[in-house]
Design a protein around this motif. Structure first.
Motif, PDB file in Angstrom:
ATOM      1  N   UNK A   1     -21.950  -3.516  28.231  1.00  0.00           N
ATOM      2  CA  UNK A   1     -22.537  -3.814  26.921  1.00  0.00           C
ATOM      3  C   UNK A   1     -22.646  -5.331  26.766  1.00  0.00           C
ATOM      4  N   UNK A   2     -23.734  -5.923  27.254  1.00  0.00           N
ATOM      5  CA  UNK A   2     -23.875  -7.384  27.192  1.00  0.00           C
ATOM      6  C   UNK A   2     -23.781  -7.960  25.774  1.00  0.00           C
ATOM      7  N   UNK A   3     -24.114  -7.159  24.769  1.00  0.00           N
ATOM      8  CA  UNK A   3     -24.038  -7.649  23.389  1.00  0.00           C
ATOM      9  C   UNK A   3     -22.600  -7.932  22.961  1.00  0.00           C
ATOM     10  N   UNK A   4     -21.650  -7.360  23.664  1.00  0.00           N
ATOM     11  CA  UNK A   4     -20.241  -7.599  23.343  1.00  0.00           C
ATOM     12  C   UNK A   4     -19.925  -9.093  23.423  1.00  0.00           C
ATOM     13  N   UNK A   5     -20.550  -9.797  24.352  1.00  0.00           N
ATOM     14  CA  UNK A   5     -20.316 -11.233  24.494  1.00  0.00           C
ATOM     15  C   UNK A   5     -20.766 -12.012  23.261  1.00  0.00           C
ATOM     16  N   UNK A   6     -21.774 -11.513  22.563  1.00  0.00           N
ATOM     17  CA  UNK A   6     -22.228 -12.161  21.327  1.00  0.00           C
ATOM     18  C   UNK A   6     -21.159 -11.994  20.251  1.00  0.00           C
ATOM     19  N   UNK A   7     -20.533 -10.815  20.202  1.00  0.00           N
ATOM     20  CA  UNK A   7     -19.476 -10.568  19.223  1.00  0.00           C
ATOM     21  C   UNK A   7     -18.290 -11.491  19.492  1.00  0.00           C
ATOM     22  N   UNK A   8     -18.012 -11.773  20.754  1.00  0.00           N
ATOM     23  CA  UNK A   8     -16.913 -12.679  21.105  1.00  0.00           C
ATOM     24  C   UNK A   8     -17.145 -14.044  20.467  1.00  0.00           C
TER      25      UNK A   8
END
Length: 181
Positions: free
Chosen positions: A127-134
């Motif tokens: 889930x590459x979008x997880x890095x945005x949440x980080x």
């Protein structure tokens, strides 16, 4: 397969230093952010079988404002446990959902919502979008996860894939962080 959407309340007003945290309303930027996110949710065509939310004033105003833009309103299940809850409390609350609806929208607060994403979505690159949440899960952010479960009671860490993440600044740059002069 279940769908869980998370919607963090929009920007709140801090101008009254005497107001209890629970009672803080949205500020103007928050109203604009909630409106923009409501329009975005409408544009996706996504529907939810159930909405559960913190009863804090800023959450209620976020729901009211975004629902007008979304063009859809439906009953909200207010649950005080969501107010400033940890990820563990939110997971327990989700496991208790009766009737096993296919899709749920939860509206609440950080750090609980952000931590819930970290607990449900594995940090394995799926889930590459997880890095945005980080980086940050700002106010009025909306996230959608697909959960590899058949019943809410089966919710466990690492069972989700983050399939959508939309921040207010993604919709209108003026809703992003204030930049230094």
């Amino acid at each position: 397969m279940k769908t869980l959407a998370l919607f963090r309340h929009a920007k709140s007003d801090w101008s009254d230093a005497r107001a209890r945290d629970f009672d803080r309303p949205l500020n103007l930027r928050g109203q604009r952010g909630a409106l923009a996110m409501g329009q975005h949710i409408r544009s996706t065509g996504r529907r939810f079988d159930r909405m559960i939310a913190s009863p804090a004033v800023r959450v209620a105003e976020t729901i009211e404002t975004s629902s007008k833009a979304w063009g859809r309103s439906f009953p909200v299940e207010w649950d005080r446990r969501i107010y400033l809850a940890s990820s563990a409390v939110l997971m327990d609350l989700l496991r208790e959902i009766a009737g096993d609806p296919k899709s749920v929208l939860m509206v609440g607060h950080n750090p609980g919502l952000e931590d819930l994403i970290f607990d449900l979505v594995p940090d394995d690159g799926s889930s590459p979008l997880r890095d945005v949440v980080v980086q940050k899960f700002p106010t009025a952010t909306y996230a959608v996860m697909e959960l590899a479960i058949d019943r809410w009671a089966d919710l466990e860490e690492g069972c989700a894939r983050l399939v959508e993440l939309k921040r207010p600044r993604d919709l209108d740059p003026e809703l992003g962080p204030e930049l230094p002069d």
